[in-house]
Design a protein around this motif. Sequence first.
Motif, PDB file in Angstrom:
ATOM      1  N   GLU A  66       0.651  -1.189  -0.127  1.00 50.92           N
ATOM      2  CA  GLU A  66       0.104   0.033  -0.157  1.00 50.92           C
ATOM      3  C   GLU A  66       0.819   1.233  -0.158  1.00 50.92           C
ATOM      4  O   GLU A  66       0.247   2.176  -0.503  1.00 50.92           O
ATOM      5  N   SER A  67       1.980   1.276   0.518  1.00 49.18           N
ATOM      6  CA  SER A  67       2.739   2.486   0.825  1.00 49.18           C
ATOM      7  C   SER A  67       4.047   2.627  -0.285  1.00 49.18           C
ATOM      8  O   SER A  67       4.808   3.330  -0.211  1.00 49.18           O
ATOM      9  N   ASP A  68       4.118   1.562  -1.147  1.00 57.24           N
ATOM     10  CA  ASP A  68       5.217   1.672  -2.126  1.00 57.24           C
ATOM     11  C   ASP A  68       5.380   2.881  -3.100  1.00 57.24           C
ATOM     12  O   ASP A  68       6.338   3.541  -2.998  1.00 57.24           O
ATOM     13  N   ALA A  69       4.187   3.421  -3.688  1.00 59.91           N
ATOM     14  CA  ALA A  69       4.381   4.586  -4.371  1.00 59.91           C
ATOM     15  C   ALA A  69       4.444   5.649  -3.549  1.00 59.91           C
ATOM     16  O   ALA A  69       5.331   6.876  -4.000  1.00 59.91           O
ATOM     17  N   HIS A  70       4.002   5.877  -2.435  1.00 62.21           N
ATOM     18  CA  HIS A  70       4.315   7.068  -1.510  1.00 62.21           C
ATOM     19  C   HIS A  70       5.924   7.067  -1.024  1.00 62.21           C
ATOM     20  O   HIS A  70       6.577   8.068  -0.880  1.00 62.21           O
ATOM     21  N   PHE A  71       6.573   5.717  -0.813  1.00 62.69           N
ATOM     22  CA  PHE A  71       7.826   5.819  -0.448  1.00 62.69           C
ATOM     23  C   PHE A  71       8.843   6.139  -1.626  1.00 62.69           C
ATOM     24  O   PHE A  71       9.800   6.906  -1.416  1.00 62.69           O
ATOM     25  N   LYS A  72       8.463   5.977  -2.752  1.00 64.38           N
ATOM     26  CA  LYS A  72       9.131   6.530  -3.987  1.00 64.38           C
ATOM     27  C   LYS A  72       9.046   8.077  -4.089  1.00 64.38           C
ATOM     28  O   LYS A  72      10.215   8.617  -4.299  1.00 64.38           O
TER      29      LYS A  72
END
Length: 413
Positions: free
Chosen positions: A352-358
């Motif tokens: 769920e947080s992949d895009a935000h960490f990028k």
Amino acid sequence: MSFASLGLSEHLLSSLDQLGYQTPTPIQQKAVPVVLQGRDVVAAAQTGSGKTAGFGLPILQRISQQPAKGYRPVRALVLVPTRELAAQVAEALNHYAAQLPERLKIEAVFGGVSINPQMMALRGGCDVLVATPGRLLDLLENNATDLRGVDSLVLDEADRMLDLGFADELGWILEELPAKRQTLLFSATFPEAVLKLTEQLLDNPVHIEVKTESTVAELVEQRAIEVDRTNRTMLLRHLIDQENWSRVLVFVASRRGANNVAMKLAKYGIRAVALHGELTQDARTKALAEFKKKKFQVLVATDLASRGIDIAQLPCVVNYDLPRSPADYVHRIGRTARAGESGLAISFIDHESDAHFKLIEKRSRQTLSREQIAGFERSPEPPAELEKPKGPVKGKRKSKKDKLREAAARQQK
């Protein structure tokens, strides 16, 4: 370079000597002489770099050179975003002022506690007032203080003080201040939008190490661990057991999450306590104090603890949930590796947080290698619900407060 070379008085030098301060940090070297000159300043430096002394020492010196007799008008106002930071800044200023020949009255005021003792403390005025905006407005409404004599205004954690959450309160406070004053902005991060606002607040300011993008402390080792959302607590417990950290600060997204994680860790025999905005001020103060004294091994906190809080020799910070703002990532991990020490910052990355960490990596101009811990490997495929059409990237959604402000603006038009 020594503190004496910055132009500080022998009394302040004596206080610094007793506190064990030996050499000024880079931000102190650059800020102290400029603040002593009375110039407006925009100063950016990494967390834990000594910004409080950077503005506090020269302000105390200027006030002590012309001590008040009888009633003490507020000469310096320091605005901070949290109650914990208000108490911490006032405590530091009192330590710096301990050896001054004329005792200065330094008070901290903040919400969450009864206003009456604070009103009593302000009888007769004070020299330096450290305040959160909401409580300061309450005191002004009750005629408990007067800001017409303020010579220096400091916005500590200035990027937070200038965001929409404090916009109205800050505007009302500025109306109570003299137009002619020194204004100092100190923070670890200055986004471009905030830098534009400084043009309206300051008069020909000196910019010190200003960075328009978020930066991270060089001494922080950063790790990104991929894990399924449902396994984060078990992984956290495993790391605490394996790494044997003396203390660890765990950041979560919500008050409910702070309570749940702290409760689960306690069931496993790990001394953990929660810190969030729903606690009474006494409970918040006690939780933070006992964590600093190592009575608890784990402090599970919301972003309430990400700004300015100084916890000496904190070996590790864990982002159990990622922060909404990429800039807040810098402030969170800045709780470790302070005052020249090394530290570790771990972020849990679920599907769920992949895009935000990028996005966080992009804003902080870095790319971290992803790792997995044996026994806690992340599932190769995301949960089925993530296959649904995605909304805005976390951190970019408009908050409820933003939407209300926009609606109010449309009605005015």
